[in-house]
Design a protein around this motif. Structure first.
Motif, short mmCIF file in Angstrom:
data_model
loop_
_atom_site.label_atom_id
_atom_site.label_comp_id
_atom_site.label_asym_id
_atom_site.label_seq_id
_atom_site.Cartn_x
_atom_site.Cartn_y
_atom_site.Cartn_z
N GLU A 124 -0.88 6.66 5.60
CA GLU A 124 -1.26 8.07 5.59
C GLU A 124 -2.56 8.32 4.84
O GLU A 124 -3.08 9.44 4.86
N SER A 125 -3.08 7.30 4.14
CA SER A 125 -4.25 7.51 3.30
C SER A 125 -5.21 6.33 3.43
O SER A 125 -4.86 5.27 3.97
N VAL A 185 -0.87 7.56 -10.94
CA VAL A 185 -2.20 6.96 -10.83
C VAL A 185 -3.07 7.97 -10.08
O VAL A 185 -2.63 8.59 -9.11
N ARG A 186 -4.30 8.14 -10.56
CA ARG A 186 -5.15 9.18 -9.98
C ARG A 186 -5.78 8.76 -8.66
O ARG A 186 -5.95 9.57 -7.76
N SER A 187 -6.14 7.49 -8.55
CA SER A 187 -6.76 6.98 -7.32
C SER A 187 -6.18 5.60 -7.04
O SER A 187 -5.84 4.86 -7.97
N ILE A 188 -6.08 5.27 -5.77
CA ILE A 188 -5.57 3.95 -5.38
C ILE A 188 -6.58 3.28 -4.46
O ILE A 188 -7.35 3.93 -3.76
N ALA A 193 1.21 9.90 -5.18
CA ALA A 193 1.90 11.16 -4.90
C ALA A 193 2.66 11.66 -6.12
O ALA A 193 2.76 12.87 -6.36
N ASP A 194 3.17 10.71 -6.92
CA ASP A 194 3.91 11.06 -8.13
C ASP A 194 3.00 11.37 -9.31
O ASP A 194 3.50 11.70 -10.40
N TRP A 208 0.82 -1.21 0.00
CA TRP A 208 0.00 0.00 0.00
C TRP A 208 0.86 1.26 0.00
O TRP A 208 0.55 2.25 -0.67
N HIS A 209 1.96 1.25 0.72
CA HIS A 209 2.84 2.41 0.75
C HIS A 209 3.41 2.69 -0.64
O HIS A 209 3.63 3.86 -1.00
#
Length: 274
Positions: A156-157, A135-138, A131-132, A123-124
């Motif tokens: 963190e998310s 990909v728009r959504s994870i 963050a880069d 996941w990290h």
């Protein structure tokens, strides 16, 4: 984007079409034609995975369609063998290259694989990809509420999507409720129980009542629950039929009848045992 298909807004601010095309077990040699047929019918959402071995063909179908990239929502998934931070980043690169795309709309962890205990690390890596801007959504796939709780505690998310086996036999009350509480959209795989639920007498009666097919009844049920749904078919007529679910609505009695079909039966693995 197809005007007839509603969208849901993800926690990332991006939208996901509520109906997509699933390509699990679609042979690679058929996949491009299937994707092209779906896009021509009005689909704008395609869901694949490393495991399916048809990402390259999905990309080919997209290119042949001529549909602008910004109108599409494309998902793929990292497979169990690639869990871990660096290996997930490498797997993402391979998938993006096979698809022939510059970015993904959604990248998922396919299974938590608790026996390996690496899904938090994986996941990290997804957080890094987001963050880069690659990909728009994870999100995740096949995560129970307790897997999601651990991600929340150690990350963190929060995932934008949890894609889980969901159909009238297995409505997934607990995991869907967790998603609703925490802003995680539920996406249904095996939404028709791999076609097995379609012979049910109750669904046949509802189909006759509304003048539609049993598959359309089940897809409409998913939509009214608030699920994203990704039915799979290789038959052009059924691909089009699965999208044609906006001319009727299930009433309270219909929904109550479908609720009686719950048995807890799965067509795939329980995530805790996978």
């Amino acid at each position: 984007m197809s005007a007839s298909v509603p969208t849901l807004t993800l926690r990332t601010g991006f939208t996901i079409p509520q109906i997509g095309l699933g390509v699990y077990k679609v042979p690679a040699e058929q996949t491009a034609d299937v994707v092209l047929t779906a896009l021509e019918a009005g689909y704008r959402h395609v869901d694949t995975a490393t495991l399916y071995r048809n990402e390259k063909a999905v990309g080919e179908g997209i290119r042949r369609s001529g549909v602008p990239r910004e109108e599409l929502f494309v998902t793929t998934k990292v497979w169990d063998d690639d869990h871990g931070y660096d290996s997930t980043l490498a797997a993402f690169d391979r998938s993006l290259d096979l698809l022939g795309l510059d970015y993904l709309d959604l990248y998922l962890i396919h299974w938590p694989v608790p026996s390996r205990d690496r899904y938090v690390e994986t996941w990290h890596a997804l957080e890094r990809l987001a963050a880069d801007g690659r990909v728009r959504s994870i999100g995740v796939s096949n995560f129970h509420a307790h897997h999601l709780e651990r991600l929340s505690a150690e990350s963190e998310s929060v995932p934008a999507v949890n894609q889980i086996e969901t159909h009238p036999w297995l409505p997934q009350h607990e995991d869907r409720a967790y998603g609703e509480t925490h802003g995680i959209v539920t996406e249904a795989w095996s939404p028709l129980a791999r076609g097995r639920v379609l012979g049910d007498e109750t669904l046949g009666r509802l189909a006759a009542k509304h003048g539609v097919s049993a598959a359309q009844i089940v897809i409409r049920w998913h939509l009214q629950l608030g699920n994203v749904v990704i039915p799979k078919s290789v038959t052009p007529a059924r691909i089009r039929e699965n999208l044609d679910v906006f001319g009727f609505e299930l009433d309270f009695e219909d929904l109550a009848a479908i609720a009686e079909l719950e048995t807890g039966e799965r067509t795939g693995s329980d995530p805790d045992d996978h």
